[in-house]
Each structure stands twice: as structure tokens, then as C-alpha cells.
Design an enzyme around this catalytic site. Structure first.
Site: not given
Ligand SMILES: N[C@H](CCC[C@H](N)C(=O)O)C(=O)O
Length: 329
Positions: A77, A228
Site C-alpha cells: 500500500c 491509490c
């Protein structure tokens, strides 16, 4: 059980940090997944895109595990790693660190502010692979670079890559940004399907002027998010493959949550991306949760990081003004 939470965000992609390095919470993987489903639910007093668990590492400074809002664990992430980088560097009083993630130990480093008074960190995004087996994507070919997947779309060209979480990237025209097309494709490939058995993060990319792009991502295990990090990194690389932008050169990546900066590197045929952007705190709190039924919790002692919230709002305003000008040019 009482848990200490720090609510943070990277470019508007928001998370809870749960520090298992300093607290003996003794969580199982099942509990970590259940807490993510419970605490990320935006109909509750909390709500987030995921939970970042910070744990002790036997190898390097700390370890990060990422659980999406649906309870699935991701291998990486990018926006979250910037927040964990700040948390660990401040806790250990260091300016750079190495963080263990599921598939790689990654370098992170405090950076000059990307915008006035905004804590900024650089995180390494790697390893990068174009092998379809690394996503996985089931097609009768080894890789997909600017290729068609007729099951998904007759006109779009996709590039599939892992960084190391899986990404499907399409460079599109303005009209296709915000259309239902991305939602339809994303829901299909993240449902039961023959192509992506583990799902995939789906990004539409709109090049702006040279060295500037806009990325919108439907995240596996979450849905559309403000940004993202791994997707913006993967998208920057794809624009370099297409000669739209250059390697070793900063690319300003705009998104619905603000903007980040990516630099694509290639050495001996291996790519990596530096992802540089904010690591902002929103609030800290204590949650009293029934671990046997994590959807039962109360939030206590919530304290906002007011200055950070106000300062980030300035960056977001600045970024959205540039984006609107570019999209309407
Ligand atoms: N939904 C992603 C994980 C979160 C990645 C994203 N939030 C980022 O900043 O890279 C996945 O399942 O691979």
C-alpha cells in the site's frame, strides 16, 4: 479491549494505524481482518479505506501489514507506507528507515515538504513485474502491455503489472474518466471471474501536460478511493513505457485527494518507482472494542490534528484548481 488508533491519510487515501510494535494486542490474522471490516465501515463513527498494522520486524526497522476495508490482506500500500514511514521514523527518531512488507523490504525517507508545512515521505515501490502470473491474470500470453482484453472492452488498451500488488492500467480520454465504464470493468474483475482470480486494482489514466497525469483508481477490496499509491506509481511507469513521460524525471500525479510525485527508475532491466507525497494525521483516539464482536465498539478521547487538516486542505485546493484547468484546457 482498548486499542489506540491514529487516523492518517496519503493523498486522501485514509487508514488507521494500529501499532502492535509498542502494544501487546496479541491479534490473530482473523481478528486483524475483522477489525478492518468493522473499523473501515463508513456508516460507523470511524470509517477508512484500510488498516495498517505496524509490527516488530526481525530483519529491519519495522513491518507493515495492510488490510483492505473488506478484510482482505494486500501485499502493499503506497499511500499507507508513507504514513507508516512517518510513524516509524518519528517513533525511532530517524530520518529514513526500511520497512518489511509482504514481498519486499522497502526503503522510506523523510523528504522536503511537497507543499508548505505538510509532512512528506518518499517510499520505494518495488518489485515490479509484467509477468501475468505475478498478478495473476489468466490469459494465453506472458505479458499484457497496451493490449486488448475483449471480455472487458473492445476499445480500451490495458497494461497489467504488479508492484507487487496487482494493477490493470488504461490510458484514456477525458470523456472516459468518471464514466460508468471503469466501475463496470472494476466490479467484473473483482467479482467471480476467469481473468483475475484474486481481483485487481483498476486505474484510468489521463495524461495532462508533460510530466503531469491524472489517475482514478477502483481499488481491489475497497472500491473507488481518493487515490491509490501503488496505482499512481504503476500508472506513472505505464506513461513512461508509452513515451508520454520520462524515467528519472519527477511526474506530478493528480488524483481526487490531491497530488503526489513519482519518479520511475530502471536499472539493468528492473524498474522501481519512488512515490513521494504527504503523510498526514487526522486524529488519534482510543477504541473500546469487544474483540469477540468487533462491530461493537465505542470511540473515546478523540483528538484532531487541526493544523495538519487545515494545511492539507490548502494542498488539495491548489491541486484541484490545477486539475480543473488542465481537464478543461
Ligand atoms: N487495494 C490494494 C491495497 C491498498 C493499496 C492502495 N491503497 C495504495 O495506496 O497502494 C490492493 O488490494 O492491492
Amino acid at each position: 479491549m482498548k486499542l489506540e488508533l491514529v487516523k492518517c491519510h496519503g493523498s486522501g487515501n485514509d487508514f488507521f494505524i494500529i501499532d502492535e510494535m509498542s502494544n501487546q494486542y496479541e491479534l490473530t490474522d482473523e481478528k486483524r481482518a475483522e477489525l478492518a471490516r468493522a473499523f473501515c465501515d463508513r456508516s460507523t463513527d470511524l470509517g477508512a479505506d484500510g488498516i495498517l498494522y505496524v509490527l516488530h520486524s526481525d530483519q529491519v526497522d519495522a513491518r507493515m501489514r495492510v488490510f483492505n476495508a473488506d478484510g482482505s490482506e494486500a501485499s502493499m500500500c503506497g499511500n499507507g507506507l508513507r504514513c507508516v514511514a512517518r510513524y516509524v521514523c518519528e517513533k525511532l527518531s530517524i530520518e529514513e528507515a526500511t520497512i518489511e512488507t509482504m514481498k519486499a523490504n522497502l526503503h522510506v525517507q523523510n523528504q522536503p515538504d511537497i507543499f508548505e508545512d505538510i509532512p512528506t515521505y518518499l517510499v520505494e515501490i518495488s518489485p515490479v513485474s509484467f509477468e501475468l502470473t505475478d498478478l495473476p491474470l489468466h490469459l494465453e500470453q506472458e505479458s499484457l502491455v497496451n493490449g486488448k482484453i475483449p471480455t472487458l472492452s473492445e476499445e480500451l488498451e490495458f497494461t497489467a503489472l504488479s508492484v507487487p500488488n496487482p494493477h490493470l492500467v488504461a490510458i484514456v480520454e477525458k470523456e472516459q474518466i468518471g464514466s460508468n465504464l471503469q466501475k463496470e470493468i472494476s466490479e467484473y474483475v473483482n467479482g467471480t471471474n476467469e481473468l483475475f482470480p484474486d481481483g485487481v486494482n483498476v486505474s484510468f489514466v489521463k495524461p495532462l501536460k508533460k510530466g503531469h497525469i491524472y489517475v482514478r483508481t477502483f481499488e481491489r477490496g475497497v472500491g473507488f478511493t481518493n487515490a491509490c499509491g501503488t496505482a499512481m506509481s504503476a500508472s506513472s511507469l505505464v506513461t513512461c513505457l508509452n513515451g508520454i513521460n520520462d524515467k528519472e524525471t519527477p511526474i506530478e500525479v493528480y488524483n481526487n485527494g490531491g497530488k503526489v510525485r513519482c519518479v520511475v527508475h530502471e536499472q539493468e532491466g528492473k524498474q522501481s518507482i519512488d512515490l513521494i507525497g504527504n503523510a498526514s494525521y487526522l486524529y488519534s483516539c482510543t477504541v473500546d472494542v469487544d474483540v469477540e464482536n468487533p462491530h461493537t465498539f465505542t470511540v473515546q478521547d478523540s483528538n484532531e490534528f487541526v493544523d495538519e487538516i487545515m494545511q492539507y486542505a490548502k494542498l488539495q485546493k491548489h491541486a484541484s484548481e490545477f486539475l480543473n484547468e488542465s481537464m478543461n484546457a
